[in-house]
Design an enzyme around this catalytic site. Structure first.
Site, PDB file in Angstrom:
ATOM      1  N   LYS A   1       0.602  22.070 -16.267  1.00  0.00           N
ATOM      2  CA  LYS A   1       2.631  21.152 -16.992  1.00  0.00           C
ATOM      3  C   LYS A   1       2.755  22.355 -16.573  1.00  0.00           C
ATOM      4  O   LYS A   1       4.073  23.045 -15.965  1.00  0.00           O
ATOM      5  CB  LYS A   1       2.098  20.746 -18.098  1.00  0.00           C
ATOM      6  CG  LYS A   1       3.479  20.303 -18.708  1.00  0.00           C
ATOM      7  CD  LYS A   1       4.539  18.377 -17.832  1.00  0.00           C
ATOM      8  CE  LYS A   1       6.089  18.916 -18.251  1.00  0.00           C
ATOM      9  NZ  LYS A   1       5.868  19.064 -19.896  1.00  0.00           N
TER      10      LYS A   1
ATOM     11  N   GLN B   1      10.891  30.587 -28.985  1.00  0.00           N
ATOM     12  CA  GLN B   1      11.201  29.951 -27.423  1.00  0.00           C
ATOM     13  C   GLN B   1      12.463  28.890 -27.703  1.00  0.00           C
ATOM     14  O   GLN B   1      12.418  29.039 -26.455  1.00  0.00           O
ATOM     15  CB  GLN B   1      10.042  29.524 -27.815  1.00  0.00           C
ATOM     16  CG  GLN B   1       9.363  28.194 -27.811  1.00  0.00           C
ATOM     17  CD  GLN B   1       8.122  27.953 -27.408  1.00  0.00           C
ATOM     18  OE1 GLN B   1       7.062  28.240 -28.095  1.00  0.00           O
ATOM     19  NE2 GLN B   1       8.059  27.012 -26.789  1.00  0.00           N
TER      20      GLN B   1
ATOM     21  N   HIS C   1      -1.704  15.886 -24.218  1.00  0.00           N
ATOM     22  CA  HIS C   1      -2.288  16.953 -25.105  1.00  0.00           C
ATOM     23  C   HIS C   1      -3.240  16.478 -25.903  1.00  0.00           C
ATOM     24  O   HIS C   1      -4.398  17.724 -25.997  1.00  0.00           O
ATOM     25  CB  HIS C   1      -0.890  17.020 -26.898  1.00  0.00           C
ATOM     26  CG  HIS C   1       0.126  17.857 -26.221  1.00  0.00           C
ATOM     27  ND1 HIS C   1       1.384  16.704 -27.029  1.00  0.00           N
ATOM     28  CD2 HIS C   1       0.808  18.840 -26.435  1.00  0.00           C
ATOM     29  CE1 HIS C   1       2.531  17.059 -26.907  1.00  0.00           C
ATOM     30  NE2 HIS C   1       1.808  18.667 -26.389  1.00  0.00           N
TER      31      HIS C   1
ATOM     32  N   GLY D   1       3.601  19.754 -31.258  1.00  0.00           N
ATOM     33  CA  GLY D   1       3.590  18.706 -31.525  1.00  0.00           C
ATOM     34  C   GLY D   1       3.869  17.150 -30.744  1.00  0.00           C
ATOM     35  O   GLY D   1       4.759  17.578 -29.766  1.00  0.00           O
TER      36      GLY D   1
ATOM     37  N   GLN E   1       3.128  29.397 -17.699  1.00  0.00           N
ATOM     38  CA  GLN E   1       2.756  29.811 -19.416  1.00  0.00           C
ATOM     39  C   GLN E   1       1.634  30.342 -19.640  1.00  0.00           C
ATOM     40  O   GLN E   1       0.809  31.140 -19.954  1.00  0.00           O
ATOM     41  CB  GLN E   1       3.043  28.442 -20.501  1.00  0.00           C
ATOM     42  CG  GLN E   1       2.534  28.942 -21.077  1.00  0.00           C
ATOM     43  CD  GLN E   1       3.533  27.672 -22.583  1.00  0.00           C
ATOM     44  OE1 GLN E   1       4.246  27.547 -23.096  1.00  0.00           O
ATOM     45  NE2 GLN E   1       2.179  26.431 -22.587  1.00  0.00           N
TER      46      GLN E   1
END
Ligand code: AMP
Length: 308
Positions: A175, A87, A63, A57, A179
């Site tokens: 970015k 996390q 996003h 969010g 991940q």
């Protein structure tokens, strides 16, 4: 008025269905796993493909650029908004992380998102959890090295979300390049039936990578913040002009950034596949020039991908 022909009647129903559903003004907001499953099952029955953008969010153009990519690759786009507790380390910003669901819903509406899945914590985590996922060497360096437990939390929640949403394609930002690489590997090893796509880094005009955490920066920090990207760019340009052992170059940029008020977590060149730091760059390989640094209490990360 005459009798309505069966064909016209069918057409009207189909148009109504389209407008009430996927192309309506607002995305459907699902707060529970049961709700989102129901919505997704309806669509799977109709044979549509699902694109998925997981987020925490406080949505920004970064996003939304991933939403654009998902829209091009799938019929229906699901965005999840969930500040994932597993996390965050105890000393990190879980409690204060920006939460702004109304604003995010409006951004999703403008972007043409179909479903927003914004569950409460207890929807995704039972009070007792018996399983966790460990990550091996991909986790040793970069953010994994300095944030113990971080990527374990990420893969845990992404696993749950993939099982709930069952996307055909999931879009993540470059970015957070470590991940993306860890999730690609997780999908491969756990046989998730989803294509992982990476979207480019969206930046402010001065080069700062957009991030939900940028709103923590005060004015002075915000002015200094693009310095991290500039250092990475400088390293990139030196590599391009023939420096193949970047150690001294990195040390120099490290000191420059410290002089500008950054507290450096890491800056280095990493192998894109092993995510380990490299001493010498070799032709034909892919590398990541990456850095993480604090300005005040705000942790900034950034990276540049190079095909060498
Ligand atoms: P977050 O809400 O920070 O967990 O991020 C959700 C997704 O958006 C992740 O895949 C991020 O990599 C991606 N993302 C965050 N910032 C950017 C950006 N500036 N440009 C593109 N994608 C981004």
């Amino acid at each position: 008025m005459g009798e309505v022909s069966p064909l016209l009647f069918l057409l009207t129903i189909m148009i109504q269905d389209t407008f009430e559903d996927d192309s309506g003004d607002s995305p459907v907001l699902c707060k529970t796993v049961a709700e989102v499953r129901e919505r997704i099952n309806e669509r799977i029955k109709r044979g549509v493909t699902i694109g998925f953008v997981p987020t925490m969010g406080a949505l920004h153009d970064g996003h939304l650029s991933l939403v654009e990519i998902a829209k091009k690759r799938a019929d229906v786009v699901v965005v999840s908004i969930f500040v994932n507790p597993t996390q965050f380390a105890p000393d990190e910003d879980y409690e204060s992380y920006p939460r702004q669901l109304e604003k995010d819903l409006e951004a999703c509406r403008k972007a043409g998102v179909d479903i927003v899945f914004a569950p409460d914590k207890d929807q995704l985590y039972d009070s007792t959890e018996y399983f966790s996922i460990e990550i091996d060497s991909l986790n040793d360096h970069m953010c994994g090295g300095s944030r113990p437990g971080f990527f374990e939390g990420v893969v845990l929640v992404v696993n749950k979300l993939f099982n709930i949403v069952e996307p055909d394609v999931a879009v993540f930002g470059q970015k957070d390049i470590q991940q993306v690489e860890i999730i690609r590997r997780m999908v491969q090893e756990f046989h998730h039936h989803v294509e992982i796509v990476s979207g480019p880094i969206m930046r402010a005009n001065d080069g700062l990578a957009l991030s939900s955490r940028n709103q923590y920066l005060d004015k002075k920090e915000r002015v200094a913040a693009p310095g991290l990207y500039r250092s990475l760019q400088y390293i990139e340009s030196q590599i391009a002009s023939g420096v193949h052992t970047p150690k001294l170059l990195i040390q120099h940029q490290w000191s420059e950034l410290e002089a500008k008020g950054f507290k450096i977590d890491y800056i280095n060149v990493f192998d894109k596949h092993t995510l380990k730091p490299v001493e010498t760059l070799h032709q034909g390989s892919s590398y990541i020039i990456a850095g993480a640094a604090y300005l005040g209490n705000t942790r900034l990360i950034d990276n540049i991908l190079i095909e060498f």
